[in-house]
Design an enzyme around this catalytic site. Structure first.
Site, PDB file in Angstrom:
ATOM      1  CG  HIS A   1      -0.261   0.055   2.522  1.00 19.16           C
ATOM      2  ND1 HIS A   1       0.295  -1.073   3.105  1.00 19.16           N
ATOM      3  CD2 HIS A   1       0.001   1.082   3.374  1.00 19.16           C
ATOM      4  CE1 HIS A   1       0.861  -0.736   4.261  1.00 19.16           C
ATOM      5  NE2 HIS A   1       0.701   0.570   4.442  1.00 19.16           N
TER       6      HIS A   1
ATOM      7  CG  ASP B   1       4.957   2.771   7.228  1.00 19.76           C
ATOM      8  OD1 ASP B   1       4.159   3.197   6.370  1.00 19.76           O
ATOM      9  OD2 ASP B   1       4.597   2.128   8.231  1.00 19.76           O
TER      10      ASP B   1
ATOM     11  CG  ASP C   1       1.012  -1.830   7.687  1.00 17.52           C
ATOM     12  OD1 ASP C   1       1.745  -2.725   8.147  1.00 17.52           O
ATOM     13  OD2 ASP C   1       1.369  -0.635   7.581  1.00 17.52           O
TER      14      ASP C   1
ATOM     15  CG  ASP D   1       0.311  -4.947  10.849  1.00 17.12           C
ATOM     16  OD1 ASP D   1       1.283  -4.507  11.483  1.00 17.12           O
ATOM     17  OD2 ASP D   1      -0.728  -4.272  10.618  1.00 17.12           O
TER      18      ASP D   1
ATOM     19  CG  HIS E   1      -6.547   8.785  13.812  1.00 17.96           C
ATOM     20  ND1 HIS E   1      -6.483   8.821  12.436  1.00 17.96           N
ATOM     21  CD2 HIS E   1      -5.594   7.906  14.208  1.00 17.96           C
ATOM     22  CE1 HIS E   1      -5.513   8.006  12.025  1.00 17.96           C
ATOM     23  NE2 HIS E   1      -4.960   7.437  13.077  1.00 17.96           N
TER      24      HIS E   1
ATOM     25  CG  HIS F   1      -1.618  -0.923  12.154  1.00 12.84           C
ATOM     26  ND1 HIS F   1      -0.824  -1.545  11.225  1.00 12.84           N
ATOM     27  CD2 HIS F   1      -1.305   0.390  12.102  1.00 12.84           C
ATOM     28  CE1 HIS F   1      -0.048  -0.641  10.639  1.00 12.84           C
ATOM     29  NE2 HIS F   1      -0.320   0.543  11.159  1.00 12.84           N
TER      30      HIS F   1
END
Lengths: 553, 553
Positions: free
Chosen positions: B71, B75, B162, B194, B363, B367
């Site tokens: 994705h 990172d 992720d 992950d 927010h 994950h």
């Protein structure tokens, strides 16, 4: 009609977390509440500690009637050894345990005999100048914490100190609702209230909830247990000692401040550990692993602390072995998260089982959450309100909370360090701003590291330094030796020979056409500095500090 | 019997958070999954970015069949512009939105035409060498995220990327349970999963919960609304656009990466914003405050980002005004807390209303929490398991979680960057460790800042530098000029004249008895360095870098 006023001048802790210090003035009297330190943030390169700027008090020392201490945490007492000499050692008033913690500190700084630390008990009333002071018990993550009432001829000032409401505290002394109610009934002109945990809804859990978590961990730990917490968190040490007794484990203390504080707290009767249960850290290997608990410092991942040394395998006495269980009984102070995580990772890497906040209920906050803040405001019912102890956003949120309970907006003041708050019987307002800021302790000296030194350290930390050193013939104005180009923290010199050689040439070009006597060296140095900076940025996109050094012979 | 093996070599993301990069080898084939960056931590002074060390691949470039990207987060893709040239530009495979984000990046680095970025769709199967690759959809805090199946002759390798399970994602595409079930039924030899959020119990909430919070804030905001989030969080931008449409607000984008990404996502059809709803940031003052939403970068308090500039009153176009509402729709990445808090404080100080994580549900994480991790393990039912993406403690906790579900301990490997994991049909084991570490991007250069430069920057940042510069007569061995004592970041020179004069004298003493020709200058320099360091520590308890410079004429 006289309009007598009280003046409140926060010198620390308002608009920041740490180095709490509040000045209360009435007439000729000055009363100080707390004198804490703050740990340096990542912009304060190389600084050891930060203390409040007390220059406001420099010409008013003779008016200081005393320093009242709410409790023994570093952010409330840690500034004393630095500030006391500046203020000609005014008398201190503190509860017994707090006095003990202060004395440990004063002893380290060899000023024990210069200071009078008077012991007070919650409920005590003392006279300071025209004011009558009363102390009331509050709960916090350390025993013997108090809030302060200052009765002035204008009206009553209340400072809550750090607090929460714990109905089942470890020391068995819950918050004193009767006294709080009485103080509220007598009338409070202005209240200063702890804002640290205003962002959290609900209630902060009792210290007691940790007992269950500890019990579970102790029941299952196959080998040694190490618990790291703040050296001042005496009640936590008591909890660990109680659980350890149930599981027939001996206790070893590791870390200088932990040893000093525990010893003092035992002597003063604030900590009850059965005779024979404490063993020396040197002797832990004489016991079976399942007989041992180590209580140590280092819950914040501080580089030289006991737990960090243990995690890094460079502690003199303790090394992680299979079967060890480590408990971090503290929350990382904002900014310390990475250091704490590094410690946890190292401990896991060496095979320890690790319990820490978030994963397990091994710590609770010592500060009041929203519902408790409302409870305090409801008990004291102040006419005016000043949120204290918090960054700006926390002060704003505490002000909004008070406002939501019906306190008129013009009765609430959001102030930061150095603001002067004037309170009369029927008005509160911001007056002039006095000089404040951070005073840095770095090595042996206090206050000599200022913005210029810090700015240089920052530049040096980012891209290092490059020096161009030459010896010049003062007759001809031409170089006799050099330029030597020397850099540190900029590039790895062996890889950058070509770059540095080009830099050398740029420096030499600055001398073309110069002719000695008449030359203005500061002009030449500026020219070298400018030329080199441009050149280096163009080639590397870095901005090292550039320092031309020109010597004449 | 052949014992064919798959080799997994993590070059980043195992034992740390960030710069994810996994090498999968079978026979002659090398397949790479992701190539991310990491943001420097506080010990990496002056470093801009950290990328994986790919030296393991240096002599194997011809064997690289492709780089598969899960994705478009930094990172996972941020290392590409630096790593691609080192690996002779192997082909990239990515979903459409991810390709768009990669292309924005490649364009900035002027390497768009050098790289083939192949677009794949979840469900696609491609052949790379002897392996068959399949991509499956996962939910994450960015649309178009995938996990990867690599079918080798030895067995099937699955990398989750992720992920979380979101039953009501913003893009309307929930996790593909049917495909995950089929992959599990076909048999998974080894799964890499992950571990980022393994410390959190329960389930991560759906992105959808943010809608309610946004709606409530929009309903009550009296003036402009500014929302800061990650520039790659396209689904969050969609949510804001949807709520803005309900409240008839126009949207202005602020921040270069936000503008670029949004434009690209609109062009590719991943973001639906009605024509005419987007306005230029230059035009916001042509609208009434309650008609405006500003979506900007800076949710991490990054010093040069849009929101930080706005908070510091140095943004070119936007200034906080009374009635403004600011939403920080992101969680601070560990280490960024102080910067984020500084930004929030500044915004409050200027009178804005500020909503942020902890205070308001603005927010959610991208994950999987513990129950989702179990769900993924249950769907894929791997024979062997390797936790990925996490610091060491998170990898350990993920391993324990898998073990608690019945996976035998010898089927689980906890590995860190540079470890080699060998997987055969019936065994998984750690083999040799290859050289890895951090490669630093600093300015224009990649990799030239190493441990020596960093160590110097650290010393310089703590206590600064002190130079003693002299010109020596090479005949007599005695000083002709100097010593000049120059310091930066050590003490404020004007306050320390006495100290520096004493330092000068110490340097001169080093020359007593020296006689020119025969003198060993490096010995003299060592002596000066040692003497000065001792002297300065004694006087100040600081340890500046001490640099003697001796020139001969």
């Amino acid at each position: 009609m006289t309009t007598e006023k009280i003046r409140l001048i926060p010198l620390g802790g308002l608009g920041e977390v740490g180095k709490n210090m509040m000045v209360v003035e009435y007439g000729d009297d000055i009363i100080i509440i707390d004198a804490g330190v703050m740990f340096p943030d990542d912009e304060m390169f190389g600084v050891d500690l930060v203390i409040p700027d007390t220059s406001y008090l420099a010409d008013k020392k003779h008016r200081i009637r005393g320093i009242l201490i709410t409790h023994g945490h570093e952010d409330h007492v840690g500034g004393l050894p630095y500030i006391l000499p500046m203020l000609d050692f005014p008398p201190i008033y503190a509860t017994r345990l707090t006095q003990g913690l202060i004395n440990v500190k004063l002893k380290e700084h060899r000023m024990l005999e210069k200071v009078a630390v008077n012991v007070i008990t919650p409920g005590d009333q003392i006279e300071l100048g025209e004011n009558c002071i009363e102390f009331f018990r509050v709960n916090h993550s350390i025993p013997d914490a108090v809030g302060i009432v200052i009765r002035t001829p204008v009206g009553t000032v209340v400072h809550t100190g750090d607090y929460k409401f714990d109905y089942t505290p470890i020391d068995g002394k819950p918050a004193d609702f009767a006294t709080l109610g009485r103080i509220g009934n007598e009338g409070v002109l202005v209240m200063m209230g702890d804002s640290t945990r205003v962002e959290s809804p609900g209630y902060t859990p009792s210290e007691r909830v940790i007992n269950d978590s500890l019990d579970k961990i102790f029941a299952e730990a196959p080998g040694r247990i190490m618990l790291a917490t703040f050296a001042s968190l005496i009640s936590r040490v008591q909890q660990v000692a109680d659980v350890a007794a149930n599981y027939e484990r001996f206790i070893a203390l590791v870390g200088r401040s932990m040893i000093n504080n525990v010893q003092m707290a035992i002597e003063l009767g604030y900590l009850h550990i059965p005779q024979g249960m404490l063993i020396r850290a040197e002797d832990i290997n004489k016991f079976r692993p399942e007989q041992v608990v180590i209580i140590c410092t280092g819950s914040q991942g501080e580089p030289t602390s006991a737990l960090t040394r243990i995690a890094n395998r460079d502690h003199r006495l303790v090394r992680i072995q299979p079967g060890d269980t480590v408990i971090l009984s503290a929350t990382p102070v904002p900014g310390n998260e990475k250091m704490v995580h590094r410690t946890i990772n190292s401990l896991f890497r060496q095979g320890a089982e690790v319990f820490y906040q978030g994963l397990s209920n091994v710590h609770v906050s010592g500060h009041a959450a929203q519902e408790e803040l409302k409870l305090m405001l409801s008990l004291l019912r102040p006419r005016f309100f000043v949120p204290v102890h918090g960054e700006y956003r926390q002060l704003v949120l505490h002000a909004k909370l008070a406002s939501s309970m019906g306190l008129p907006g013009e009765h609430i003041i959001i102030a930061e360090d150095g603001d002067t708050i004037e309170v009369s019987a029927d008005e509160i307002r911001l007056a002039e701003h006095t000089a404040t800021g951070n005073v840095f302790v770095d090595g042996l000296s206090v206050g000599d590291v200022g913005q210029i030194v810090l700015r240089d350290r920052k530049v040096l930390s980012q891209d290092g330094i490059l020096m161009a050193v030459l010896t010049i013939d003062k007759e001809t104005g031409q170089p006799l030796a050099g330029p030597d180009i020397i850099s540190r923290g900029f590039v790895y010199m062996r890889d950058a020979e070509e770059l540095l050689e080009s830099a050398r040439e740029r420096v030499l070009e600055s001398f073309v056409g110069l002719s000695g006597q008449g030359s203005d060296w500061s002009f030449v140095k500026d020219k070298i500095k400018h030329t080199l900076s441009e050149f280096l940025y163009e080639k590397t996109h870095r901005r090292p500090m550039v320092l031309p050094v020109v010597m004449e012979v």
